[in-house]
Design a protein around this motif. Structure first.
Motif, PDB file in Angstrom:
ATOM      1  N   SER A  83     -38.017  39.632 -21.437  1.00  0.00           N
ATOM      2  CA  SER A  83     -38.025  40.155 -22.804  1.00  0.00           C
ATOM      3  C   SER A  83     -37.270  41.481 -22.888  1.00  0.00           C
ATOM      4  O   SER A  83     -36.654  41.792 -23.909  1.00  0.00           O
ATOM      5  N   ARG A  84     -37.293  42.257 -21.794  1.00  0.00           N
ATOM      6  CA  ARG A  84     -36.522  43.503 -21.794  1.00  0.00           C
ATOM      7  C   ARG A  84     -35.023  43.193 -21.759  1.00  0.00           C
ATOM      8  O   ARG A  84     -34.228  43.856 -22.424  1.00  0.00           O
ATOM      9  N   TYR A  85     -34.641  42.171 -20.997  1.00  0.00           N
ATOM     10  CA  TYR A  85     -33.242  41.741 -20.984  1.00  0.00           C
ATOM     11  C   TYR A  85     -32.830  41.324 -22.405  1.00  0.00           C
ATOM     12  O   TYR A  85     -31.791  41.731 -22.916  1.00  0.00           O
ATOM     13  N   THR A  86     -33.676  40.512 -23.021  1.00  0.00           N
ATOM     14  CA  THR A  86     -33.376  40.048 -24.379  1.00  0.00           C
ATOM     15  C   THR A  86     -33.271  41.232 -25.342  1.00  0.00           C
ATOM     16  O   THR A  86     -32.387  41.266 -26.193  1.00  0.00           O
ATOM     17  N   ALA A  87     -34.145  42.225 -25.163  1.00  0.00           N
ATOM     18  CA  ALA A  87     -34.092  43.416 -26.018  1.00  0.00           C
ATOM     19  C   ALA A  87     -32.756  44.152 -25.836  1.00  0.00           C
ATOM     20  O   ALA A  87     -32.199  44.682 -26.801  1.00  0.00           O
ATOM     21  N   TYR A  88     -32.238  44.148 -24.606  1.00  0.00           N
ATOM     22  CA  TYR A  88     -30.915  44.755 -24.385  1.00  0.00           C
ATOM     23  C   TYR A  88     -29.841  43.986 -25.155  1.00  0.00           C
ATOM     24  O   TYR A  88     -28.954  44.580 -25.749  1.00  0.00           O
ATOM     25  N   THR A  89     -29.943  42.649 -25.118  1.00  0.00           N
ATOM     26  CA  THR A  89     -28.930  41.852 -25.832  1.00  0.00           C
ATOM     27  C   THR A  89     -29.002  42.102 -27.336  1.00  0.00           C
ATOM     28  O   THR A  89     -28.012  41.962 -28.030  1.00  0.00           O
ATOM     29  N   LEU A  90     -30.181  42.458 -27.825  1.00  0.00           N
ATOM     30  CA  LEU A  90     -30.373  42.671 -29.265  1.00  0.00           C
ATOM     31  C   LEU A  90     -30.220  44.135 -29.664  1.00  0.00           C
ATOM     32  O   LEU A  90     -30.257  44.459 -30.846  1.00  0.00           O
ATOM     33  N   GLY A  91     -30.106  45.016 -28.685  1.00  0.00           N
ATOM     34  CA  GLY A  91     -30.038  46.439 -28.978  1.00  0.00           C
ATOM     35  C   GLY A  91     -31.361  46.995 -29.473  1.00  0.00           C
ATOM     36  O   GLY A  91     -31.404  47.967 -30.227  1.00  0.00           O
ATOM     37  N   ASN A  92     -32.467  46.371 -29.052  1.00  0.00           N
ATOM     38  CA  ASN A  92     -33.794  46.824 -29.480  1.00  0.00           C
ATOM     39  C   ASN A  92     -34.308  47.922 -28.535  1.00  0.00           C
ATOM     40  O   ASN A  92     -35.073  47.676 -27.611  1.00  0.00           O
ATOM     41  N   VAL A  93     -33.852  49.133 -28.807  1.00  0.00           N
ATOM     42  CA  VAL A  93     -34.158  50.263 -27.931  1.00  0.00           C
ATOM     43  C   VAL A  93     -35.653  50.607 -27.955  1.00  0.00           C
ATOM     44  O   VAL A  93     -36.225  50.977 -26.931  1.00  0.00           O
ATOM     45  N   ASP A  94     -36.285  50.440 -29.103  1.00  0.00           N
ATOM     46  CA  ASP A  94     -37.717  50.759 -29.217  1.00  0.00           C
ATOM     47  C   ASP A  94     -38.541  49.941 -28.228  1.00  0.00           C
ATOM     48  O   ASP A  94     -39.437  50.461 -27.564  1.00  0.00           O
ATOM     49  N   TYR A  95     -38.212  48.661 -28.143  1.00  0.00           N
ATOM     50  CA  TYR A  95     -38.972  47.795 -27.230  1.00  0.00           C
ATOM     51  C   TYR A  95     -38.703  48.169 -25.773  1.00  0.00           C
ATOM     52  O   TYR A  95     -39.615  48.187 -24.956  1.00  0.00           O
ATOM     53  N   ILE A  96     -37.456  48.471 -25.481  1.00  0.00           N
ATOM     54  CA  ILE A  96     -37.094  48.840 -24.114  1.00  0.00           C
ATOM     55  C   ILE A  96     -37.874  50.095 -23.698  1.00  0.00           C
ATOM     56  O   ILE A  96     -38.453  50.160 -22.619  1.00  0.00           O
ATOM     57  N   LEU A  97     -37.937  51.061 -24.592  1.00  0.00           N
ATOM     58  CA  LEU A  97     -38.664  52.300 -24.285  1.00  0.00           C
ATOM     59  C   LEU A  97     -40.168  52.066 -24.197  1.00  0.00           C
ATOM     60  O   LEU A  97     -40.832  52.579 -23.308  1.00  0.00           O
ATOM     61  N   ASN A 131     -22.227  46.887 -23.511  1.00  0.00           N
ATOM     62  CA  ASN A 131     -22.344  45.679 -22.699  1.00  0.00           C
ATOM     63  C   ASN A 131     -22.581  44.457 -23.563  1.00  0.00           C
ATOM     64  O   ASN A 131     -23.442  44.465 -24.424  1.00  0.00           O
ATOM     65  N   GLU A 132     -21.817  43.420 -23.247  1.00  0.00           N
ATOM     66  CA  GLU A 132     -22.046  42.146 -23.905  1.00  0.00           C
ATOM     67  C   GLU A 132     -22.717  41.258 -22.857  1.00  0.00           C
ATOM     68  O   GLU A 132     -22.103  40.864 -21.873  1.00  0.00           O
ATOM     69  N   TYR A 133     -24.014  40.994 -23.058  1.00  0.00           N
ATOM     70  CA  TYR A 133     -24.771  40.263 -22.050  1.00  0.00           C
ATOM     71  C   TYR A 133     -24.474  38.777 -22.111  1.00  0.00           C
ATOM     72  O   TYR A 133     -24.425  38.192 -23.194  1.00  0.00           O
ATOM     73  N   ILE A 134     -24.249  38.181 -20.946  1.00  0.00           N
ATOM     74  CA  ILE A 134     -23.848  36.778 -20.886  1.00  0.00           C
ATOM     75  C   ILE A 134     -24.995  35.889 -20.428  1.00  0.00           C
ATOM     76  O   ILE A 134     -25.332  34.925 -21.095  1.00  0.00           O
ATOM     77  N   ASN A 135     -25.579  36.201 -19.297  1.00  0.00           N
ATOM     78  CA  ASN A 135     -26.752  35.426 -18.898  1.00  0.00           C
ATOM     79  C   ASN A 135     -27.604  36.162 -17.875  1.00  0.00           C
ATOM     80  O   ASN A 135     -27.204  37.191 -17.330  1.00  0.00           O
ATOM     81  N   LEU A 136     -28.781  35.600 -17.678  1.00  0.00           N
ATOM     82  CA  LEU A 136     -29.763  36.191 -16.783  1.00  0.00           C
ATOM     83  C   LEU A 136     -30.216  35.139 -15.784  1.00  0.00           C
ATOM     84  O   LEU A 136     -30.494  34.001 -16.164  1.00  0.00           O
ATOM     85  N   PHE A 163     -33.398  40.008 -10.045  1.00  0.00           N
ATOM     86  CA  PHE A 163     -32.609  39.246 -11.011  1.00  0.00           C
ATOM     87  C   PHE A 163     -31.145  39.662 -10.966  1.00  0.00           C
ATOM     88  O   PHE A 163     -30.787  40.701 -10.406  1.00  0.00           O
ATOM     89  N   ALA A 164     -30.324  38.833 -11.582  1.00  0.00           N
ATOM     90  CA  ALA A 164     -28.910  39.156 -11.771  1.00  0.00           C
ATOM     91  C   ALA A 164     -28.564  38.898 -13.221  1.00  0.00           C
ATOM     92  O   ALA A 164     -28.800  37.800 -13.735  1.00  0.00           O
ATOM     93  N   ALA A 165     -28.065  39.920 -13.888  1.00  0.00           N
ATOM     94  CA  ALA A 165     -27.664  39.795 -15.286  1.00  0.00           C
ATOM     95  C   ALA A 165     -26.142  39.952 -15.360  1.00  0.00           C
ATOM     96  O   ALA A 165     -25.606  40.973 -14.925  1.00  0.00           O
ATOM     97  N   SER A 166     -25.476  38.927 -15.875  1.00  0.00           N
ATOM     98  CA  SER A 166     -24.026  39.021 -16.036  1.00  0.00           C
ATOM     99  C   SER A 166     -23.718  39.603 -17.395  1.00  0.00           C
ATOM    100  O   SER A 166     -24.371  39.268 -18.378  1.00  0.00           O
ATOM    101  N   PHE A 167     -22.739  40.453 -17.409  1.00  0.00           N
ATOM    102  CA  PHE A 167     -22.345  41.040 -18.690  1.00  0.00           C
ATOM    103  C   PHE A 167     -20.884  41.441 -18.649  1.00  0.00           C
ATOM    104  O   PHE A 167     -20.244  41.481 -17.584  1.00  0.00           O
ATOM    105  N   LYS A 168     -20.368  41.705 -19.813  1.00  0.00           N
ATOM    106  CA  LYS A 168     -19.005  42.173 -19.947  1.00  0.00           C
ATOM    107  C   LYS A 168     -19.077  43.575 -20.498  1.00  0.00           C
ATOM    108  O   LYS A 168     -19.757  43.824 -21.495  1.00  0.00           O
ATOM    109  N   SER A 169     -18.445  44.514 -19.810  1.00  0.00           N
ATOM    110  CA  SER A 169     -18.449  45.884 -20.298  1.00  0.00           C
ATOM    111  C   SER A 169     -17.010  46.336 -20.456  1.00  0.00           C
ATOM    112  O   SER A 169     -16.250  46.326 -19.481  1.00  0.00           O
ATOM    113  N   LEU A 170     -16.652  46.696 -21.668  1.00  0.00           N
ATOM    114  CA  LEU A 170     -15.288  47.111 -21.972  1.00  0.00           C
ATOM    115  C   LEU A 170     -14.279  46.099 -21.417  1.00  0.00           C
ATOM    116  O   LEU A 170     -13.308  46.448 -20.755  1.00  0.00           O
ATOM    117  N   GLY A 171     -14.581  44.832 -21.619  1.00  0.00           N
ATOM    118  CA  GLY A 171     -13.674  43.757 -21.232  1.00  0.00           C
ATOM    119  C   GLY A 171     -13.760  43.311 -19.786  1.00  0.00           C
ATOM    120  O   GLY A 171     -13.095  42.365 -19.385  1.00  0.00           O
TER     121      GLY A 171
END
Ligand SMILES: [Zn+2]
Length: 134
Positions: free
Chosen positions: A37-51, A74-79, A98-106
């Motif tokens: 759920s924290r990973y998902t919150a990152y994908t959604l930009g839900n900072v309140d939940y992360i904190l 970061n554009e999150y791709i998968n977990l 875990f391993a989270a794939s993402f794209k950062s600045l391309g």
């Protein structure tokens, strides 16, 4: 969005997966669910939940601006969950690798982490982790 597949890769609908915890309906029952759920919150930009799901001691050292920046860049791709120790309903501590794939600045990157979680008052919190960005 609630009808879509959950970003955490569980193959469940968002409404029946991480949204239940992110929306505050109920706390994540196991460490892995909190991690997802924290990973998902990152994908959604839900900072309140992360904190809110950061263990109190560790939270004090966090600058919310850094989380907002990371979430935006970061554009999150998968977990992928790699392994787990403890962290079930009967535990008060747990570890999730875990391993989270993402794209950062391309650029494609993988965030590999062994995270530590604790349970306090029936709620799981993220404490810290051993992070490797590959
Ligand atoms: Zn999910």
């Amino acid at each position: 969005m609630t009808d879509d597949q959950c970003p955490c890769g569980s193959n469940r609908k968002f409404a029946q997966c991480c949204n239940r915890y992110i929306s505050g309906d109920k706390p994540a029952p196991i460490a892995e669910a909190l991690m997802r759920s924290r990973y998902t919150a990152y994908t959604l930009g839900n900072v309140d939940y992360i904190l809110a799901t950061w263990a109190e001691e560790a939270r004090k050292a966090i600058n919310p601006a850094d989380i907002i920046k990371r979430s935006k860049e970061n554009e999150y791709i998968n977990l992928k969950i790699i392994s787990k120790i403890g962290g079930t309903r009967k535990h008060t501590q747990g570890q999730v690798e875990f391993a989270a794939s993402f794209k950062s600045l391309g650029k494609h990157q993988t965030h590999h982490e062994i995270s530590n979680f604790i349970k306090q008052d029936e709620k799981w919190y993220y404490v810290d982790g051993e992070v490797n960005i590959i």
